[in-house]
Design a protein around this motif. Sequence first.
Motif, PDB file in Angstrom:
ATOM      1  N   LEU A   1       0.798  -1.229   0.000  1.00  0.00           N
ATOM      2  CA  LEU A   1       0.000   0.000   0.000  1.00  0.00           C
ATOM      3  C   LEU A   1       0.831   1.280   0.000  1.00  0.00           C
ATOM      4  O   LEU A   1       0.502   2.217  -0.736  1.00  0.00           O
ATOM      5  CB  LEU A   1      -0.981  -0.016   1.184  1.00  0.00           C
ATOM      6  N   PRO A   2       1.921   1.398   0.772  1.00  0.00           N
ATOM      7  CA  PRO A   2       2.691   2.643   0.707  1.00  0.00           C
ATOM      8  C   PRO A   2       3.242   2.947  -0.679  1.00  0.00           C
ATOM      9  O   PRO A   2       3.500   4.113  -1.009  1.00  0.00           O
ATOM     10  CB  PRO A   2       3.829   2.406   1.710  1.00  0.00           C
TER      11      PRO A   2
ATOM     12  N   THR B   1       1.620   2.427  -3.438  1.00  0.00           N
ATOM     13  CA  THR B   1       0.526   2.768  -4.362  1.00  0.00           C
ATOM     14  C   THR B   1       0.254   4.264  -4.401  1.00  0.00           C
ATOM     15  O   THR B   1      -0.756   4.683  -4.977  1.00  0.00           O
ATOM     16  CB  THR B   1      -0.777   2.029  -3.990  1.00  0.00           C
ATOM     17  N   MET B   2       1.113   5.073  -3.792  1.00  0.00           N
ATOM     18  CA  MET B   2       0.880   6.513  -3.823  1.00  0.00           C
ATOM     19  C   MET B   2       0.668   6.999  -5.257  1.00  0.00           C
ATOM     20  O   MET B   2       1.386   6.614  -6.165  1.00  0.00           O
ATOM     21  CB  MET B   2       2.063   7.254  -3.194  1.00  0.00           C
TER      22      MET B   2
ATOM     23  N   TYR C   1      -4.539   3.950  -2.976  1.00  0.00           N
ATOM     24  CA  TYR C   1      -3.985   4.582  -1.777  1.00  0.00           C
ATOM     25  C   TYR C   1      -5.060   5.374  -1.043  1.00  0.00           C
ATOM     26  O   TYR C   1      -5.202   5.284   0.181  1.00  0.00           O
ATOM     27  CB  TYR C   1      -2.818   5.483  -2.173  1.00  0.00           C
ATOM     28  N   HIS C   2      -5.832   6.138  -1.791  1.00  0.00           N
ATOM     29  CA  HIS C   2      -6.924   6.905  -1.185  1.00  0.00           C
ATOM     30  C   HIS C   2      -8.057   5.993  -0.728  1.00  0.00           C
ATOM     31  O   HIS C   2      -8.530   6.087   0.410  1.00  0.00           O
ATOM     32  CB  HIS C   2      -7.465   7.925  -2.190  1.00  0.00           C
TER      33      HIS C   2
ATOM     34  N   SER D   1      -8.204   2.836   0.021  1.00  0.00           N
ATOM     35  CA  SER D   1      -7.910   1.906   1.109  1.00  0.00           C
ATOM     36  C   SER D   1      -7.909   2.613   2.457  1.00  0.00           C
ATOM     37  O   SER D   1      -8.435   2.089   3.451  1.00  0.00           O
ATOM     38  CB  SER D   1      -6.565   1.220   0.863  1.00  0.00           C
ATOM     39  N   HIS D   2      -7.329   3.789   2.513  1.00  0.00           N
ATOM     40  CA  HIS D   2      -7.306   4.502   3.788  1.00  0.00           C
ATOM     41  C   HIS D   2      -8.692   5.034   4.161  1.00  0.00           C
ATOM     42  O   HIS D   2      -9.049   5.061   5.349  1.00  0.00           O
ATOM     43  CB  HIS D   2      -6.267   5.616   3.738  1.00  0.00           C
TER      44      HIS D   2
END
Length: 473
Positions: free
Chosen positions: A98-99, A101-102, A107-108, A110-111
């Motif tokens: 995930l880090p 996938t910025m 990234y957006h 998932s968070h």
Amino acid sequence: MTRTQIHNPIVAENFLLHNDAARALYHDYAAEMPIIDYHCHLPPDQIANDHQFENLTDIWLRGDHYKWRAMRANGIPESGITGSATDREKHRNWAATLPYTMRNPLYHWSHLELDRYFGINELLGPANADAVYDRCTEQLGEPDLSVRSLVRRMNVRVICTTDDPADSLDHHRAICDNPFSCSVLPGFRPDKSILIQATGYNEYLDKLGAAADRQINDYDDLLAALRGRMAYFHELGCRVSDHGLNELYDVTYTDGEIRTIFAGRRAGREVTEAEARQFQTALLVELCREYHRLGWAQQFHLGALRNNNDRILRNLGADAGVDSIGDFSQARGLSRLLNLLDNGDQLAKTIVYNLNPADNEVMATMVGNFNDGSLAGKMQYGSAWWFLDQLDGMEKQIDALSNMGLLSRFVGMLTDSRSFLSFPRHEYFRRLLCNMFGRDIERGLLPDDRPFIGGLIQDICYNNAKNYFNFPS
């Protein structure tokens, strides 16, 4: 400061909202609007049974080919994605990915999902992977995170699933017998009856015939079986159809040719590419005429080049993350179909989605050719889809629609997802929509009339879809 201690801007109150007007439009008008998810791939059996997921991987990674694709790109072997690794190990692999996938929408998304469902507002990574897994898994064992509770939590009023004509719809009947705050309605997806060259086509027709309680020996039998299934779907609240096709074709045909093509395929003969195009076009016209008679909205998802990787297709089947944007020719075939139906006064409400951004203006202008004044926004250029379902893609779709048509009549966002954690995508869309209006207000391109513009935004978020689809109450 460790990475997990960094403030997470993605779950902040004003994420994506870059000025006062945007913030006011979102918080005062868009944020609390209900959701109509008029096209998705959620499994109705899990809604009927109010399924409880075992752990975070079970709800978050299983079946999510977006995440699978990203993990492969990050060097995770297939065994750690869809294979023999434990669910905890698969989650660790996703947390490690995930880090990286910025600037990818994952990234957006998932968070947002971690915060909106589980209250976790940390940035996920290897250092906190196990802690997040344990916290979410523990919550998933509670009644307020069952499937129906997840849907209620996001204020979802209508879900339209995607169902084959041969489906029994038993799970939809079970939902009707035990309803809750969200209407769960079937969506008619008859692609398997159209794609006459597909392996197993005759076996599929036998299955369809059994569902329709009739043998399918000739083309008339096929049409009768499909009409019968449409009547059955309609009885259970279906008001939408959908087609996932590469392209529509600008071809001519005779009734006799279509009957001969179908009879030959039923007898085991191979069908040529030219014949398949004729058959698809002819059957699609008949289906669309029936959609119009029933008062349904018809949807066309066009432009995906599917199942490019034979190895993964053999091992995992379709929808495994090896599809891409295709470069098909779209304008003439779409024009031919819509014009033929319009000339016969048999053109249903229509939503067209494209996957190739090069076709944005093609689609936006084509649908505008066939509005007839019978309904505001009858012809819709659909929301940015699949690979375009991200900030840049959605803004470009909104810009094309704004420039070529009426954004104010747009029926808005849908998830097109298999995950019960995907509803924050509606929030994502609403935030960027408000930011676009807010930016234009700040530039002096729009008046700072927040009540009026706020009303338009509420229409796009919910009211337009509510009025467009005529779902049974």
